[in-house]
Design a protein around this motif. Sequence first.
Motif, PDB file in Angstrom:
ATOM      1  N   ALA A 184      -1.778  -0.123 -10.983  1.00 25.70           N
ATOM      2  CA  ALA A 184      -3.076  -0.630 -10.534  1.00 25.70           C
ATOM      3  C   ALA A 184      -2.828  -1.642  -9.433  1.00 25.70           C
ATOM      4  O   ALA A 184      -1.709  -2.117  -9.251  1.00 25.70           O
ATOM      5  N   MET A 185      -3.914  -1.918  -8.684  1.00 18.79           N
ATOM      6  CA  MET A 185      -3.758  -2.867  -7.586  1.00 18.79           C
ATOM      7  C   MET A 185      -4.959  -3.810  -7.529  1.00 18.79           C
ATOM      8  O   MET A 185      -6.091  -3.408  -7.780  1.00 18.79           O
TER       9      MET A 185
ATOM     10  N   PHE B  29      -6.764  -6.369  -4.799  1.00 22.68           N
ATOM     11  CA  PHE B  29      -6.774  -6.591  -3.351  1.00 22.68           C
ATOM     12  C   PHE B  29      -7.078  -8.042  -3.015  1.00 22.68           C
ATOM     13  O   PHE B  29      -7.596  -8.792  -3.843  1.00 22.68           O
TER      14      PHE B  29
ATOM     15  N   ARG C 183     -10.442   6.399 -15.371  1.00 25.23           N
ATOM     16  CA  ARG C 183      -9.128   6.809 -15.857  1.00 25.23           C
ATOM     17  C   ARG C 183      -9.225   7.714 -17.084  1.00 25.23           C
ATOM     18  O   ARG C 183      -8.212   8.037 -17.701  1.00 25.23           O
TER      19      ARG C 183
ATOM     20  N   ARG D 224       0.822  -1.209   0.000  1.00 24.56           N
ATOM     21  CA  ARG D 224       0.000   0.000   0.000  1.00 24.56           C
ATOM     22  C   ARG D 224       0.861   1.266   0.000  1.00 24.56           C
ATOM     23  O   ARG D 224       0.498   2.279  -0.593  1.00 24.56           O
TER      24      ARG D 224
ATOM     25  N   LEU E  79      -6.521  -1.317 -17.528  1.00 21.65           N
ATOM     26  CA  LEU E  79      -5.928   0.016 -17.390  1.00 21.65           C
ATOM     27  C   LEU E  79      -4.525   0.065 -17.983  1.00 21.65           C
ATOM     28  O   LEU E  79      -3.897   1.111 -18.005  1.00 21.65           O
TER      29      LEU E  79
ATOM     30  N   HIS F  30       2.025   1.658  -3.547  1.00 21.87           N
ATOM     31  CA  HIS F  30       0.929   2.040  -4.443  1.00 21.87           C
ATOM     32  C   HIS F  30       0.434   3.459  -4.126  1.00 21.87           C
ATOM     33  O   HIS F  30      -0.303   4.039  -4.902  1.00 21.87           O
ATOM     34  N   GLY F  31       0.809   3.971  -2.993  1.00 22.07           N
ATOM     35  CA  GLY F  31       0.410   5.346  -2.672  1.00 22.07           C
ATOM     36  C   GLY F  31      -0.890   5.437  -1.899  1.00 22.07           C
ATOM     37  O   GLY F  31      -1.431   6.521  -1.708  1.00 22.07           O
ATOM     38  N   LEU F  32      -1.444   4.291  -1.449  1.00 20.32           N
ATOM     39  CA  LEU F  32      -2.678   4.343  -0.654  1.00 20.32           C
ATOM     40  C   LEU F  32      -2.374   4.847   0.753  1.00 20.32           C
ATOM     41  O   LEU F  32      -3.240   5.379   1.427  1.00 20.32           O
ATOM     42  N   LEU F  33      -1.120   4.649   1.192  1.00 25.54           N
ATOM     43  CA  LEU F  33      -0.695   5.154   2.498  1.00 25.54           C
ATOM     44  C   LEU F  33       0.541   6.008   2.280  1.00 25.54           C
ATOM     45  O   LEU F  33       1.345   5.744   1.375  1.00 25.54           O
TER      46      LEU F  33
END
Lengths: 281, 234, 278
Positions: free
Chosen positions: C118-119, C121, C142, C90, C189, C93-96
Motif C-alpha cells: 500500500a502507499m 501519498f 481489495r 512509485r 489492508l 510500488h508499480g505506479l510507474l
Amino acid sequence: MRRRPFTVLLLPALALGLSLAGAMLAAPRPAEAEEFITVASTTSTENSGLFGHLLPLFQAQSGIEVRVVALGTGQAMRVAERGDADVLFVHHRASELKFVEQGHGVGRREVMYNDFVLVGPRADPAGVAGTRDAAAAFARIAQAKAPFASRGDDSGTHKAERAVWKSAGLAPDGARDPWYRETGSGMGATLNTAAAMDAYALADRGTWLGFRNKGGLVVVVEGDPVLFNPYGVILVNPARHPHVKAAAGQRFIDWLVSPAGQSAIAGFKVGGAQVFFPDAK
Amino acid sequence: MTELRGAFAQALALIGGADPSLVEIVLLTVQVSFSAVLLATAIALPLGGALALYRFPGRRGLVVLLNALMGLPPVVAGLAVYLLLSRSGALGAWGLLFTPGAMIAAQCVLVTPIVAALSRQVLEDLWAEYAEQLRSLGAGRARAIATLVWEGRHALLTAVLAGFGRAIAEVGAVLIVGGNIAHHTRVMTTAIALETSKGDLALALGLGMLLIGMSIVVNASAYLLKEYAQVRYG
Amino acid sequence: MAESAVKLQEPRAAAPATPGGPLAVAPAGREGRTAPAGNGEAEILPLECRDVSYAAGGQALVQGLTFRLEPGRRTVLLGPNGAGKSLTLRLCHGLLAPSRGSVRWLGPGAAQASARQAMVFQRPVLLRRSALANVVYALAVRGVPRRRRRTLAEDALALTGLLPLARRQARVLSGGEQQRLALARAWALRPQVLFLDEPTASLDPAAARAVEEAIGAIHRAGTAIVLTTHDLGQAQRLADDVLFLHRGRLLEQAPAAAFFAGPATPQARAFLRGELVL
C-alpha cells in the motif's frame, strides 16, 4: 451549518420528489382506453376544435380512443403511407384518390366540407373586398403586389391556394415575387404571420373562426365555389400494413358517415357558427 | 405589452386554476423529460467515464463528435427517431411511434451527448487527482469510474441538469415523434406551439412562463443541494 | 488476505509469531523485527530493483538504480528535492513502469505482490465520505467480505487515534488527521510493505509527530516501511536503512547508524551538514 434546519429539509424533499416522479413512471396512466386508433389528420380539424367535440362522443359510443396526429395534408399522407396511422382524415380530393389508387388506403368516404376564406387587412390595399370571384381577387392582389402569406407546406390548404392562382393564370413564386411570402408552416402560424405584416392569406374557415390573434385581419372574399373544401376519410390499407387496426378504424369511419356522426359534425359550432357541413353519401 | 400582461394573467390563472388538462400536460412533461434524462444519464456517465479514463484509438474523434452532438438540432434527432420507430422503420414492430416512449427516446438522443461530454470533462479532472490513489488501492477502471461518478456527483448534477433543461425545453423532436396527441403525447412545449398556431398568444406565453418556473425550481434545488454538499463534504 | 487476518500467522524462521495474532500491536518500545502484519500468507519481499532507469520527455529522471528492500525493515529514501525519491517510490510500488531495468518481487508470495502493498501519498487523496467509509472503501476494493470491513476499518482508525472521528467527513478533517486517515486506510489492508511519500511534509510538528507514531505502530506490527523524506531528523528517528539519492542516482545504501555516523560521498556529507546540495 447556520442554515441547518433548511438544508436538512432539502435532501428529504428532493428524495421525495424523485420517488414521486419514479412512482409516476411506474403507475399506469389513467383514462387509458382499452383500444385506440391513430388518425393522421390536418391542423384545420384539430385546431378548430372539431376533434375535441367529436371524439368524446365516438369514444362514449364505441369505447375506442382516437389519437389524432394533426399535420398538413401532405405530411399526414406520408405518415399514413408509412403505416404510422390507422386512418387518414384530410382534405385534398385529388391526393386522396391517388393515395387509394396507389394502394396505400382503402374505402375512401366523403365526410364533410367546409370552405376557404380569403382574409386580408381591413384597409384592403388590393381592393378585393366585396367580390365573390376568388381568382379575380387573387389577380388583383398580384397586380397590387400586396403582401400575401402562403402556407407553402404542401398542405391541403396550400394546394387549394395554388389551384386558385392557377385558375387566375398566375404562378407567384417567393423567389421572384417579394410580396408572396411562403411561411412553410401551419395555418395558425401563417395567420400569425399575415396578422403581423398585414398580408392576405387563404385560410380554412374553421381555423379562422377559432383563431384568436386576428389583429387587423378580416374576411375579404368568401362564397366562391372554388373555395369549397371537401374532407375525405380513408382506412390505411391493412393488406399493406398488417398492424393497422382495421376493425376499429373502420368503426370510426362508419360512425363519421352514420347519421349520428353526421349530426355531431353539424352540431359543432365556433362562436355560434357552424363550421363543417356533413355531406356523406 | 398587452400580450405580456395578458400572459402573466394567464400564467397565474393557469397555476391557480389547476386545470386538470394542464395538470395532465405538466405531469407528462416532467415524466417524459425525467425518464429521458434518467436513461441518458445511465448511458452517458459510463460513456463519459470511459472517455475520461481509457486511452484507445479513435478516442479523440469520439470526444469531438460528442461535443459536436451537444448542438444536434432537435428536429434532426426527432426525424432520425421517427424513421427508426416508424412502422416502415427498423424498430417499427415495437409500435412506439406517437407514444410517450418515443418522446423519451428522442429526448434521450438529444440529452446523452450533453451529459456525456460534460461528465467526461468532470471525470477527467477528478481522475487527474485520484488516479494514483485508486490505482494504488487496486481499483480497476470500471470501479474507478463508479467511484469518480460518486465523488463528482455534485458537479455531475450540473451536467445532468443541463441535459434536463435541454429535454424539457425542446419542441422539434417530441412534436415529430410524439405527434402532439391531446391527452396522450401533448407536453408543455408542443402545447405552446399549438396555442401559438391557434393564435392564442397569451395562453401560449402563460404556458411558457409556467415552463420557465418549473425550470427555475429544478435548478434552484440543484444549486442549493450543491452548496449544501460543498459545506458538508468539503 | 482478509481471511488470513484472523488466523494465527505462520511461525517464521527469522522471528517468532506475534502472540495474539496479527491484530495485536506489539508493545511499544519493542525493538527489532517481527513477522509481517496480518498474514499467514507468503512474503512478497524482498524487492529487487536492478539497473532501473526512468525517462520522461527524453530526459532521464532516475538512472541505474540497483538495491534490495528486505522484509520487516524501515528504509528511508533520503536526498534533496528533485533527487528522484518520489519517482523511485512509485517505480517500486508499480505506479510507474521503468524505462529500463527491472523491479521484481523475490519472495514466495510475489504473485500476490500488488495486493500486499500500500502507499500513502504526500497529499492524501480522500474520498468525499466519512473517515470510516474511506477505510471501508479500500477494504471493499481489495475484496474483503462485507461483514468484516467494519471491524477491520475501526481497528485501523483506532491504531491511528482516529476512532472518535470515524463519522466525520474525511475532507473536512485537519491536514494531520487526513494524513493519519490515509495511513489508517493503508494499514487496514494489512500490507507487507507500506510506501510513504513525504508523509509529513505539509504538517505542523505536532501533527507530524502523530503521523510518525502511527508509522511506528504499523512497523511494530510487522510491516516493512519504505519512506521518502528530506527531513534529516525524521530519517534518523525512523530509518533502519538509508538509500541516499542525488540527481536521480543512488549514491549510498547503508544501515542508518553507519550512514549517519560516516557518509561515504561528499554529496551525502554536505546534505547531512544541512548545506544546499545541488
